[in-house]
Design a protein around this motif. Structure first.
Motif, PDB file in Angstrom:
ATOM      1  N   UNK A   1       0.876  -1.173   0.000  1.00 13.54           N
ATOM      2  CA  UNK A   1       0.000   0.000   0.000  1.00 13.54           C
ATOM      3  C   UNK A   1       0.910   1.218   0.000  1.00 13.54           C
ATOM      4  N   UNK A   2       0.599   2.176  -0.863  1.00 14.40           N
ATOM      5  CA  UNK A   2       1.380   3.395  -0.962  1.00 14.40           C
ATOM      6  C   UNK A   2       0.471   4.579  -0.661  1.00 14.40           C
ATOM      7  N   UNK A   3       0.950   5.470   0.201  1.00 13.71           N
ATOM      8  CA  UNK A   3       0.175   6.632   0.626  1.00 13.71           C
ATOM      9  C   UNK A   3       0.958   7.886   0.271  1.00 13.71           C
ATOM     10  N   UNK A   4       0.305   8.811  -0.420  1.00 15.56           N
ATOM     11  CA  UNK A   4       0.914  10.097  -0.744  1.00 15.56           C
ATOM     12  C   UNK A   4       0.516  11.102   0.326  1.00 15.56           C
ATOM     13  N   UNK A   5       1.501  11.815   0.836  1.00 15.10           N
ATOM     14  CA  UNK A   5       1.289  12.775   1.915  1.00 15.10           C
ATOM     15  C   UNK A   5       1.773  14.142   1.448  1.00 15.10           C
ATOM     16  N   UNK A   6       0.956  15.164   1.700  1.00 12.44           N
ATOM     17  CA  UNK A   6       1.356  16.510   1.300  1.00 12.44           C
ATOM     18  C   UNK A   6       2.326  17.118   2.307  1.00 12.44           C
ATOM     19  N   UNK A   7       2.798  18.305   2.018  1.00 14.97           N
ATOM     20  CA  UNK A   7       3.790  18.977   2.865  1.00 14.97           C
ATOM     21  C   UNK A   7       3.298  19.242   4.284  1.00 14.97           C
ATOM     22  N   UNK A   8       1.977  19.317   4.453  1.00 10.99           N
ATOM     23  CA  UNK A   8       1.389  19.603   5.760  1.00 10.99           C
ATOM     24  C   UNK A   8       1.142  18.342   6.586  1.00 10.99           C
ATOM     25  N   UNK A   9       1.490  17.178   6.041  1.00 10.25           N
ATOM     26  CA  UNK A   9       1.306  15.925   6.770  1.00 10.25           C
ATOM     27  C   UNK A   9      -0.083  15.342   6.636  1.00 10.25           C
ATOM     28  N   UNK A  10      -0.741  15.610   5.512  1.00 10.97           N
ATOM     29  CA  UNK A  10      -2.081  15.082   5.262  1.00 10.97           C
ATOM     30  C   UNK A  10      -2.054  14.071   4.130  1.00 10.97           C
ATOM     31  N   UNK A  11      -2.809  12.999   4.290  1.00  8.91           N
ATOM     32  CA  UNK A  11      -2.927  12.000   3.223  1.00  8.91           C
ATOM     33  C   UNK A  11      -3.751  12.588   2.095  1.00  8.91           C
ATOM     34  N   UNK A  12      -3.186  12.575   0.871  1.00 15.50           N
ATOM     35  CA  UNK A  12      -3.914  13.126  -0.265  1.00 15.50           C
ATOM     36  C   UNK A  12      -4.292  12.067  -1.299  1.00 15.50           C
ATOM     37  N   UNK A  13      -3.642  10.912  -1.262  1.00 19.72           N
ATOM     38  CA  UNK A  13      -3.978   9.830  -2.187  1.00 19.72           C
ATOM     39  C   UNK A  13      -3.412   8.525  -1.660  1.00 19.72           C
ATOM     40  N   UNK A  14      -3.982   7.429  -2.167  1.00 18.32           N
ATOM     41  CA  UNK A  14      -3.584   6.091  -1.734  1.00 18.32           C
ATOM     42  C   UNK A  14      -3.686   5.152  -2.922  1.00 18.32           C
ATOM     43  N   UNK A  15      -2.758   4.196  -2.954  1.00 14.68           N
ATOM     44  CA  UNK A  15      -2.769   3.186  -4.000  1.00 14.68           C
ATOM     45  C   UNK A  15      -2.570   1.827  -3.345  1.00 14.68           C
ATOM     46  N   UNK A  16      -3.518   0.933  -3.571  1.00 15.69           N
ATOM     47  CA  UNK A  16      -3.423  -0.427  -3.026  1.00 15.69           C
ATOM     48  C   UNK A  16      -2.912  -1.346  -4.122  1.00 15.69           C
ATOM     49  N   UNK A  17      -1.862  -2.091  -3.803  1.00 22.17           N
ATOM     50  CA  UNK A  17      -1.235  -2.956  -4.790  1.00 22.17           C
ATOM     51  C   UNK A  17       0.015  -2.296  -5.346  1.00 22.17           C
ATOM     52  N   UNK A  18       0.686  -2.992  -6.232  1.00 24.33           N
ATOM     53  CA  UNK A  18       1.909  -2.452  -6.816  1.00 24.33           C
ATOM     54  C   UNK A  18       1.587  -1.632  -8.053  1.00 24.33           C
ATOM     55  N   UNK A  19       2.523  -0.774  -8.425  1.00 17.01           N
ATOM     56  CA  UNK A  19       2.357   0.020  -9.640  1.00 17.01           C
ATOM     57  C   UNK A  19       3.719   0.483 -10.135  1.00 17.01           C
TER      58      UNK A  19
END
Length: 181
Positions: free
Chosen positions: A146-164
């Protein structure tokens, strides 16, 4: 007539991602089809994780950077496939504004992690540990990777389940858009 022109203009600008803000989420989803934008951008977990030397860390340590957090394990076949792409992304774009943070969750012996990295050619990613899966659980990770994208303020902005393909041109464009100031 003026009403129709205003409505059309509003629809044009609202539907055109180039005018919607710095990130073209439609293009990002075409490049990374499993990517899901997180509604309301909640703050990420404050649960601690460790490094092999016993040091403790939190995701807040990365505040001020765009962060791509990848939860993985040595026994995970899709993780083995994805890790070189994450390494290439870190090698090309990692630095002051962006960081790939890989966290081995669950039972992953440090020697096995080093062996995994050597076998997959990974040289640019950190060895970080979540042995009791506390961070993974707190962040709602139910499978790997699972990959989680976090913005500069420490907030989750997107998520990807599985590989890519995190080393694809589309993924790099997304990261470049997110790191623009």
């Amino acid at each position: 007539m003026l009403r129709s022109a205003l409505l059309y203009t509003a629809l044009l600008f609202g539907a055109n991602a180039a005018f919607a803000g710095p990130v073209d989420w439609d293009a990002a989803r075409q490049a990374l089809p499993k990517l899901v934008q997180t509604q309301d951008a909640p703050p990420v977990s404050a649960v601690e994780f460790t490094d092999p030397d016993g040091g403790t860390h939190t995701l807040a340590d990365y505040k001020g950077k765009v962060v791509l957090v990848n939860f993985w394990a040595t026994w995970c076949a899709p993780c083995r496939k994805e890790m070189p792409a994450l390494d290439a992304l870190q090698s090309e774009l990692g630095g002051e504004d962006f960081q790939v943070v890989t966290i081995a969750t669950g039972r992953n012996a440090v020697p096995k992690i080093h062996e995994f990295f050597a076998e997959t050619g990974v040289t640019n990613l950190p060895v970080l540990l979540d042995p009791r899966q506390q961070l993974a659980r707190d962040m709602g990770v139910v499978g790997l990777p699972v990959t989680v994208l976090i913005d500069r303020d420490g907030n989750e902005i997107a998520r990807l389940m599985g590989d890519d393909h995190w080393d694809s041109d589309g993924a790099k464009t997304l990261i470049r858009q997110l790191t623009q100031r």
